[in-house]
Design an enzyme around this catalytic site. Structure first.
Site, PDB file in Angstrom:
ATOM      1  N   HIS A  38     -10.301  -4.959  -2.856  1.00  0.00           N
ATOM      2  CA  HIS A  38      -8.887  -5.294  -2.279  1.00  0.00           C
ATOM      3  C   HIS A  38      -9.210  -5.556  -0.859  1.00  0.00           C
ATOM      4  O   HIS A  38      -9.994  -5.272  -0.383  1.00  0.00           O
ATOM      5  CB  HIS A  38      -8.166  -3.779  -2.585  1.00  0.00           C
ATOM      6  N   PHE A  39      -8.338  -6.549  -0.334  1.00  0.00           N
ATOM      7  CA  PHE A  39      -8.005  -6.766   0.854  1.00  0.00           C
ATOM      8  C   PHE A  39      -6.798  -6.316   1.183  1.00  0.00           C
ATOM      9  O   PHE A  39      -5.628  -6.509   0.628  1.00  0.00           O
ATOM     10  CB  PHE A  39      -7.758  -8.413   0.812  1.00  0.00           C
ATOM     11  N   HIS A  40      -6.864  -5.652   2.445  1.00  0.00           N
ATOM     12  CA  HIS A  40      -5.937  -4.977   3.215  1.00  0.00           C
ATOM     13  C   HIS A  40      -5.197  -5.973   4.238  1.00  0.00           C
ATOM     14  O   HIS A  40      -5.913  -6.583   5.061  1.00  0.00           O
ATOM     15  CB  HIS A  40      -6.193  -3.881   4.339  1.00  0.00           C
TER      16      HIS A  40
ATOM     17  N   ASP B  45       0.725  -1.225  -0.076  1.00  0.00           N
ATOM     18  CA  ASP B  45      -0.007  -0.102   0.066  1.00  0.00           C
ATOM     19  C   ASP B  45       0.815   1.233   0.022  1.00  0.00           C
ATOM     20  O   ASP B  45       1.930   1.205   0.759  1.00  0.00           O
ATOM     21  CB  ASP B  45      -0.936  -0.243   1.263  1.00  0.00           C
ATOM     22  N   ILE B  46       0.406   2.294  -0.942  1.00  0.00           N
ATOM     23  CA  ILE B  46       1.406   3.389  -0.982  1.00  0.00           C
ATOM     24  C   ILE B  46       1.136   4.369   0.145  1.00  0.00           C
ATOM     25  O   ILE B  46       2.031   5.036   0.527  1.00  0.00           O
ATOM     26  CB  ILE B  46       0.819   4.142  -2.249  1.00  0.00           C
TER      27      ILE B  46
ATOM     28  N   ASN C  24     -12.950  -3.129   2.502  1.00  0.00           N
ATOM     29  CA  ASN C  24     -13.880  -2.019   2.424  1.00  0.00           C
ATOM     30  C   ASN C  24     -14.789  -2.168   1.121  1.00  0.00           C
ATOM     31  O   ASN C  24     -14.198  -2.279   0.099  1.00  0.00           O
ATOM     32  CB  ASN C  24     -13.446  -0.803   2.616  1.00  0.00           C
TER      33      ASN C  24
END
Ligand code: AMP
Length: 140
Positions: free
Chosen positions: A100-102, A31-32, A87
């Protein structure tokens, strides 16, 4: 099919990412704007905006690799704990409309996801009705 997003540009190699994993259905990259070191996004190559619209095959492919990717992240960043969040929708804090999955490592010093969520006790009468409706829908 979802609109073009920053993640489709990454998938199309039009903008760079710190890639950590790829297979025929899944891409994972850092993640950026990480909550903690090692914060990673795992995305399907399929262009679905939210999880409820994702195909079984892409969902299964993500589920298959989430544990392995999580394990590798923990080893590399030296954390023992982590959160996975996912989310769907603006009000649910989604900002990029490609599933997307964090994976967010949680460190002993507190770095990682903070806990802002609120819950209240279940109403068992409502829950009985809801569980019945859901199980009927899911049995089809
Ligand atoms: P969400 O709020 O669940 O939609 O999360 C979107 C995530 O995408 C955020 O954590 C952003 O920091 C991350 N993000 C946005 N653009 C990029 C990018 N170009 N490369 C990596 N991560 C990104």
């Amino acid at each position: 099919m979802s609109e073009e997003t920053i993640f489709s540009l990454i998938l199309d190699n039009k903008i760079p990412c710190h890639k950590i994993y790829e297979d025929n259905l899944v891409l994972a990259f850092l993640d950026i704007n990480p909550f903690s070191p090692g914060h990673t996004l795992v995305i399907p190559k399929e262009k679905a905006s939210t999880l409820d619209k994702l195909s079984d095959d892409s969902a299964a492919a993500i589920g298959r690799v989430l544990p392995r990717i999580s394990n590798a992240i923990l080893k590399v960043v030296g954390a023992k704990e982590f959160n996975i969040i996912q989310n769907n929708g603006i009000n649910a804090f989604q900002t990029v409309f490609h599933v997307h999955f964090h994976i967010i490592p949680k460190f002993d010093d507190g770095r990682g996801l903070q806990y802002p969520f609120k819950s209240s006790p279940i109403n068992h009468d409502e829950a009985t009705i809801m569980a019945d409706r859901l199980s009927k829908l899911l049995s089809n």
